[in-house]
Write a protein that holds these residues in place. Structure first.
Motif, PDB file in Angstrom:
ATOM      1  N   GLY A 237     -16.860   3.033   1.460  1.00 50.77           N
ATOM      2  CA  GLY A 237     -16.700   3.825   0.250  1.00 50.77           C
ATOM      3  C   GLY A 237     -15.742   3.177  -0.727  1.00 50.77           C
ATOM      4  N   PRO A 238     -15.650   3.709  -1.944  1.00 48.05           N
ATOM      5  CA  PRO A 238     -14.758   3.129  -2.948  1.00 48.05           C
ATOM      6  C   PRO A 238     -13.292   3.321  -2.589  1.00 48.05           C
ATOM      7  CG  PRO A 238     -15.728   5.178  -3.757  1.00 48.05           C
ATOM      8  CD  PRO A 238     -16.412   4.865  -2.468  1.00 48.05           C
ATOM      9  N   ARG A 239     -12.480   2.338  -2.946  1.00 48.11           N
ATOM     10  CA  ARG A 239     -11.054   2.374  -2.672  1.00 48.11           C
ATOM     11  C   ARG A 239     -10.289   1.996  -3.930  1.00 48.11           C
ATOM     12  NH1 ARG A 239     -10.361   4.490   2.231  1.00 48.11           N
ATOM     13  NH2 ARG A 239      -8.483   3.266   2.642  1.00 48.11           N
ATOM     14  N   LEU A 240      -9.016   2.365  -3.973  1.00 51.19           N
ATOM     15  CA  LEU A 240      -8.100   1.892  -5.011  1.00 51.19           C
ATOM     16  C   LEU A 240      -7.083   0.973  -4.347  1.00 51.19           C
ATOM     17  CD1 LEU A 240      -7.401   5.027  -7.252  1.00 51.19           C
ATOM     18  CD2 LEU A 240      -9.102   3.216  -7.539  1.00 51.19           C
ATOM     19  N   VAL A 241      -6.949  -0.230  -4.884  1.00 48.16           N
ATOM     20  CA  VAL A 241      -6.065  -1.246  -4.316  1.00 48.16           C
ATOM     21  C   VAL A 241      -4.854  -1.393  -5.231  1.00 48.16           C
ATOM     22  CG1 VAL A 241      -5.875  -3.628  -3.529  1.00 48.16           C
ATOM     23  CG2 VAL A 241      -8.074  -2.432  -3.361  1.00 48.16           C
ATOM     24  N   PHE A 242      -3.648  -1.333  -4.666  1.00 49.96           N
ATOM     25  CA  PHE A 242      -2.408  -1.335  -5.428  1.00 49.96           C
ATOM     26  C   PHE A 242      -1.652  -2.638  -5.240  1.00 49.96           C
ATOM     27  CE2 PHE A 242      -3.568   3.002  -4.631  1.00 49.96           C
ATOM     28  CZ  PHE A 242      -3.213   3.696  -5.780  1.00 49.96           C
ATOM     29  N   GLU A 243      -0.882  -3.011  -6.257  1.00 54.23           N
ATOM     30  CA  GLU A 243       0.029  -4.143  -6.140  1.00 54.23           C
ATOM     31  C   GLU A 243       1.181  -3.763  -5.200  1.00 54.23           C
ATOM     32  OE1 GLU A 243      -0.226  -7.193  -7.496  1.00 54.23           O
ATOM     33  OE2 GLU A 243      -2.205  -6.631  -8.249  1.00 54.23           O
ATOM     34  N   PRO A 244       1.762  -4.733  -4.494  1.00 49.52           N
ATOM     35  CA  PRO A 244       2.856  -4.414  -3.553  1.00 49.52           C
ATOM     36  C   PRO A 244       4.020  -3.656  -4.194  1.00 49.52           C
ATOM     37  CG  PRO A 244       2.067  -6.641  -3.173  1.00 49.52           C
ATOM     38  CD  PRO A 244       1.356  -6.148  -4.404  1.00 49.52           C
ATOM     39  N   ARG A 245       4.414  -4.035  -5.419  1.00 47.12           N
ATOM     40  CA  ARG A 245       5.556  -3.354  -6.037  1.00 47.12           C
ATOM     41  C   ARG A 245       5.221  -1.901  -6.362  1.00 47.12           C
ATOM     42  NH1 ARG A 245       5.405  -2.958 -11.609  1.00 47.12           N
ATOM     43  NH2 ARG A 245       3.545  -3.873 -12.580  1.00 47.12           N
ATOM     44  N   ASP A 246       3.955  -1.628  -6.768  1.00 46.96           N
ATOM     45  CA  ASP A 246       3.558  -0.255  -7.057  1.00 46.96           C
ATOM     46  C   ASP A 246       3.437   0.558  -5.772  1.00 46.96           C
ATOM     47  OD1 ASP A 246       3.436  -0.515  -9.854  1.00 46.96           O
ATOM     48  OD2 ASP A 246       1.472  -1.461  -9.717  1.00 46.96           O
ATOM     49  N   TRP A 247       2.960  -0.075  -4.715  1.00 43.80           N
ATOM     50  CA  TRP A 247       2.865   0.614  -3.426  1.00 43.80           C
ATOM     51  C   TRP A 247       4.247   0.997  -2.922  1.00 43.80           C
ATOM     52  CZ3 TRP A 247      -1.271   2.576  -1.105  1.00 43.80           C
ATOM     53  CH2 TRP A 247      -1.139   3.004   0.221  1.00 43.80           C
ATOM     54  N   LYS A 248       5.223   0.096  -3.123  1.00 42.45           N
ATOM     55  CA  LYS A 248       6.601   0.397  -2.723  1.00 42.45           C
ATOM     56  C   LYS A 248       7.123   1.612  -3.496  1.00 42.45           C
ATOM     57  CE  LYS A 248      10.669  -0.559  -0.821  1.00 42.45           C
ATOM     58  NZ  LYS A 248      11.585   0.297  -1.583  1.00 42.45           N
ATOM     59  N   ARG A 249       6.811   1.698  -4.764  1.00 43.38           N
ATOM     60  CA  ARG A 249       7.222   2.861  -5.561  1.00 43.38           C
ATOM     61  C   ARG A 249       6.598   4.140  -5.017  1.00 43.38           C
ATOM     62  NH1 ARG A 249       6.204   0.793 -11.686  1.00 43.38           N
ATOM     63  NH2 ARG A 249       7.776  -0.848 -11.808  1.00 43.38           N
ATOM     64  N   LEU A 250       5.304   4.080  -4.705  1.00 39.98           N
ATOM     65  CA  LEU A 250       4.636   5.266  -4.169  1.00 39.98           C
ATOM     66  C   LEU A 250       5.245   5.678  -2.835  1.00 39.98           C
ATOM     67  CD1 LEU A 250       0.872   4.512  -4.943  1.00 39.98           C
ATOM     68  CD2 LEU A 250       2.410   6.041  -6.175  1.00 39.98           C
ATOM     69  N   SER A 251       5.533   4.695  -1.997  1.00 36.81           N
ATOM     70  CA  SER A 251       6.119   4.997  -0.694  1.00 36.81           C
ATOM     71  C   SER A 251       7.499   5.634  -0.855  1.00 36.81           C
ATOM     72  CB  SER A 251       6.220   3.708   0.131  1.00 36.81           C
ATOM     73  OG  SER A 251       6.813   3.955   1.374  1.00 36.81           O
ATOM     74  N   ASP A 252       8.312   5.092  -1.764  1.00 35.01           N
ATOM     75  CA  ASP A 252       9.643   5.661  -2.005  1.00 35.01           C
ATOM     76  C   ASP A 252       9.528   7.086  -2.552  1.00 35.01           C
ATOM     77  OD1 ASP A 252      10.736   3.304  -1.161  1.00 35.01           O
ATOM     78  OD2 ASP A 252      11.159   2.538  -3.173  1.00 35.01           O
ATOM     79  N   PHE A 253       8.589   7.290  -3.475  1.00 33.91           N
ATOM     80  CA  PHE A 253       8.396   8.618  -4.052  1.00 33.91           C
ATOM     81  C   PHE A 253       7.938   9.606  -2.986  1.00 33.91           C
ATOM     82  CE2 PHE A 253       5.699  11.798  -6.155  1.00 33.91           C
ATOM     83  CZ  PHE A 253       6.571  12.290  -7.113  1.00 33.91           C
TER      84      PHE A 253
END
Length: 265
Positions: free
Chosen positions: A67-83
């Motif tokens: 299925g379709p996925r959204l792929v994030f840059e590492p720095r943006d993923w880190k922001r999401l994880s922190d949030f």
């Protein structure tokens, strides 16, 4: 660049989804009903908890066998994880309002009332989700934040400045990347609205300098006539946080700016 909205009534759901994806994948499945094209860049909006605190990140769509996925840059993923961790650890301010069955990723059941007990009044309607152009203007968050608008077109500078100052933001304008670079090294801002096509140093070069040489976390939103997918990819690769194409609509630009301000704070 359009938006895709995720809604998590419980912050733990968001934290678990981010944690389940793992640091190596940096990708998420789409929410129900959303569709994307392979390679398309979208703004992923995450609306979390009973207070509906929001953050966002740019992502590239990929059509996988499952299925379709959204792929994030590492720095943006880190922001999401922190949030996600911050929201999951935040003390609840109020019980979450009741939702209709099947909304988002969560189904809540109506409480059982004792005999003769009056039902509680219905909860107020939730505020609109960040990132949809149907939002009313002006938004309410981030007032008094300092915005640096960098554009060599005086009409664009005047229009954007008037729009943002009308809702309580403090706006500084610059006409070149060189002036802007000197300004951000001397003064503190909460967000930069940046044109691509500037007289000498380009907006992309300025963004890259701010990110890689100065290491500044200053949110950068490109407001530019460059509308190709390759331009968007290059802008995000340089460190941009969002991308709006000219001519723009004031409600959409306002929603994007306030979404970045909320995420930064």
């Amino acid at each position: 660049m359009r938006s895709v909205s995720y809604r998590f009534p419980e912050p733990r759901q968001f934290e678990q989804m981010i944690g389940a994806a793992g640091d190596s994948e940096l990708e998420l499945g789409l929410p129900p009903g959303e569709q994307v094209e392979d390679g398309e860049w979208v703004l992923a909006i995450f609306d979390v908890g009973p207070d509906r605190r929001a953050t966002s990140a740019a992502a590239r769509a990929a059509i996988a066998p499952d299925g379709p996925r959204l792929v994030f840059e590492p720095r943006d993923w880190k922001r999401l994880s922190d949030f996600a961790q911050m929201e999951a650890s935040r003390p609840p301010s109020a019980p979450p309002p009741a939702r209709e069955h099947g909304e988002g990723f969560h189904i809540e059941h109506e409480p059982t009332l004792a005999t003769g007990e009056e039902p509680p009044p219905p909860p107020p309607p939730p505020p609109p989700r960040v990132g949809h152009v149907s939002h009313s203007w002006p938004p309410r968050a981030g007032l008094s934040s300092r915005i640096l608008v960098v554009d060599d077109d005086p009409d664009i500078r005047d229009v954007v400045s008037a729009m943002l100052e009308a809702v309580g933001l403090v706006v500084t304008t610059r006409t070149s990347a060189e002036e802007a670079l000197e300004t951000v090294q001397r003064e503190q801002f909460d967000l930069m609205v940046l044109d691509w096509n500037l007289p000498k140093m380009t907006g992309v070069e300025l963004c890259r300098t701010i990110r890689r040489e100065l290491g500044m976390p200053l949110p950068v939103l490109f407001l530019t006539a460059n509308a190709s997918s390759q331009d968007m990819v290059e802008a995000f690769a340089s460190g941009a946080d969002d991308y709006v194409v000219k001519p723009f609509r004031a409600p959409e630009l306002g929603a994007r700016i306030f979404s970045l301000l909320r995420r930064a704070k």
